[in-house]
Design a protein around this motif. Sequence first.
Motif, PDB file in Angstrom:
ATOM      1  N   ALA A  43      -3.733  -2.668   3.145  1.00 32.42           N
ATOM      2  CA  ALA A  43      -2.922  -1.513   2.946  1.00 32.42           C
ATOM      3  C   ALA A  43      -3.768  -0.387   3.851  1.00 32.42           C
ATOM      4  CB  ALA A  43      -2.771  -1.237   1.555  1.00 32.42           C
ATOM      5  N   MET A  44      -5.051  -0.201   3.847  1.00 36.84           N
ATOM      6  CA  MET A  44      -5.765   0.571   4.464  1.00 36.84           C
ATOM      7  C   MET A  44      -5.379   0.563   5.991  1.00 36.84           C
ATOM      8  SD  MET A  44      -9.560   1.024   2.603  1.00 36.84           S
ATOM      9  CE  MET A  44     -10.040   2.336   3.690  1.00 36.84           C
ATOM     10  N   ARG A  45      -5.347  -0.685   6.293  1.00 33.27           N
ATOM     11  CA  ARG A  45      -5.269  -0.936   7.740  1.00 33.27           C
ATOM     12  C   ARG A  45      -4.005  -0.641   8.195  1.00 33.27           C
ATOM     13  NH1 ARG A  45      -8.268  -6.355   9.614  1.00 33.27           N
ATOM     14  NH2 ARG A  45      -6.465  -7.230   8.488  1.00 33.27           N
ATOM     15  N   ASP A  46      -2.985  -0.715   7.587  1.00 34.07           N
ATOM     16  CA  ASP A  46      -1.583  -0.328   7.869  1.00 34.07           C
ATOM     17  C   ASP A  46      -1.346   0.956   7.565  1.00 34.07           C
ATOM     18  OD1 ASP A  46      -0.923  -3.065   7.869  1.00 34.07           O
ATOM     19  OD2 ASP A  46       0.108  -3.153   5.783  1.00 34.07           O
ATOM     20  N   GLU A  47      -2.334   2.040   6.962  1.00 32.74           N
ATOM     21  CA  GLU A  47      -1.925   3.366   6.903  1.00 32.74           C
ATOM     22  C   GLU A  47      -2.462   4.033   8.243  1.00 32.74           C
ATOM     23  OE1 GLU A  47      -2.115   3.156   2.049  1.00 32.74           O
ATOM     24  OE2 GLU A  47      -3.711   4.260   3.389  1.00 32.74           O
TER      25      GLU A  47
ATOM     26  N   ARG B  45       3.711  13.320  10.744  1.00 36.28           N
ATOM     27  CA  ARG B  45       5.018  12.469  10.578  1.00 36.28           C
ATOM     28  C   ARG B  45       4.482  11.132  11.369  1.00 36.28           C
ATOM     29  NH1 ARG B  45      10.628  15.173  12.004  1.00 36.28           N
ATOM     30  NH2 ARG B  45       9.815  15.293  13.849  1.00 36.28           N
ATOM     31  N   ASP B  46       3.647  11.209  12.528  1.00 38.83           N
ATOM     32  CA  ASP B  46       3.012  10.102  12.950  1.00 38.83           C
ATOM     33  C   ASP B  46       2.095   9.226  11.951  1.00 38.83           C
ATOM     34  OD1 ASP B  46       4.413  10.596  15.157  1.00 38.83           O
ATOM     35  OD2 ASP B  46       2.903  11.604  16.306  1.00 38.83           O
ATOM     36  N   GLU B  47       1.215  10.312  11.129  1.00 38.60           N
ATOM     37  CA  GLU B  47       0.234   9.358  10.140  1.00 38.60           C
ATOM     38  C   GLU B  47       1.282   8.453   9.196  1.00 38.60           C
ATOM     39  OE1 GLU B  47      -2.803  12.901  11.174  1.00 38.60           O
ATOM     40  OE2 GLU B  47      -2.050  12.587   9.066  1.00 38.60           O
ATOM     41  N   THR B  69      -0.465  13.097   0.513  1.00 42.85           N
ATOM     42  CA  THR B  69      -0.953  12.064   1.389  1.00 42.85           C
ATOM     43  C   THR B  69      -1.316  10.996   0.536  1.00 42.85           C
ATOM     44  OG1 THR B  69      -2.122  13.882   2.552  1.00 42.85           O
ATOM     45  CG2 THR B  69      -2.559  11.421   3.082  1.00 42.85           C
ATOM     46  N   PHE B  70      -0.565   9.717   0.788  1.00 41.71           N
ATOM     47  CA  PHE B  70      -1.088   8.571   0.065  1.00 41.71           C
ATOM     48  C   PHE B  70      -2.116   7.847   0.681  1.00 41.71           C
ATOM     49  CE2 PHE B  70       3.678   9.252  -0.586  1.00 41.71           C
ATOM     50  CZ  PHE B  70       3.670   9.888  -2.035  1.00 41.71           C
ATOM     51  N   ILE B  71      -3.017   7.387  -0.320  1.00 44.89           N
ATOM     52  CA  ILE B  71      -4.528   6.823   0.342  1.00 44.89           C
ATOM     53  C   ILE B  71      -4.724   5.854  -0.504  1.00 44.89           C
ATOM     54  CG2 ILE B  71      -6.913   7.424   1.027  1.00 44.89           C
ATOM     55  CD1 ILE B  71      -6.406  10.525   0.858  1.00 44.89           C
ATOM     56  N   SER B  72      -4.684   4.490   0.288  1.00 48.05           N
ATOM     57  CA  SER B  72      -5.135   3.237  -0.109  1.00 48.05           C
ATOM     58  C   SER B  72      -6.389   3.226  -0.196  1.00 48.05           C
ATOM     59  CB  SER B  72      -4.677   2.030   0.399  1.00 48.05           C
ATOM     60  OG  SER B  72      -3.225   2.088   0.190  1.00 48.05           O
TER      61      SER B  72
END
Lengths: 150, 150
Positions: A43-47, B45-47, B69-72
Amino acid sequence: MRVTFRAARIADVPAVVALLADDMLGAARERQQLEPYLAAFEAMRDEGTNHLIVGEDEVGRIVATYQVTFISGLSLAAARRAQVESVRVASDLRGAGVGLTMFADVEARARAAGCRLVQLTMNAARTESRRFYQSLGFEASHVGFKKPLG
Amino acid sequence: MRVTFRAARIADVPAVVALLADDMLGAARERQQLEPYLAAFEAMRDEGTNHLIVGEDEVGRIVATYQVTFISGLSLAAARRAQVESVRVASDLRGAGVGLTMFADVEARARAAGCRLVQLTMNAARTESRRFYQSLGFEASHVGFKKPLG
């Protein structure tokens, strides 16, 4: 002790989880099963802007880890921030300067990503870490709030 | 006062910047030129996991804003976090319950994104905000450090 920091690979995940658990607060928080950690790594990689970093010693042992997330935003005159989470150094290496090398790596990555600020929060129980961060030029200007979603 | 929260559009950026500046700390930090803010909005938006939210009243005035911000990550048993930044309510509406509606919106978005935790930091000078966050169930467990990159 020469430690080199690099982006984590999926094969590093078990070593990172072991470092997260090797900690006064982490010991009670981490679990045995690897599967959720592997999913979180993907999931981190996808972010895209959320990176797991590991520190490797001369013989390839993972002795440190941190997470850095680059966050664009409008405030502070549209400053991009680098946010550091989940900082750990192997317990047998604490006080050996690994943290200094780590934060040089943090700042280099933050500058390369166009960040004007590095930020992190620390559990208020970590009194020794407080002095360490202040020695690096961090200012303890903020209160960090957390709320679990039940 | 009924305020509805929604994702910001680029046309909302000037109103958001005005709210950021309408603040005891923001007044000295924000600038007049719009261009860097528009660029930061595009970067957010790109993030992909970094969202600017606005609160609109019944007549379409932007009266509140926040960033989430959603952070895994691997720590806390691989918990995804929702991090809130840049919270503002229009100065003429403070104390009118807009913050309660805002944080209900934060929690709804955080749950929808699979987060198990909401976190934020607040400048220690904002003593009134501290009571507000505690009333919402946030615990002031952390110290927040910042370091500008010169």
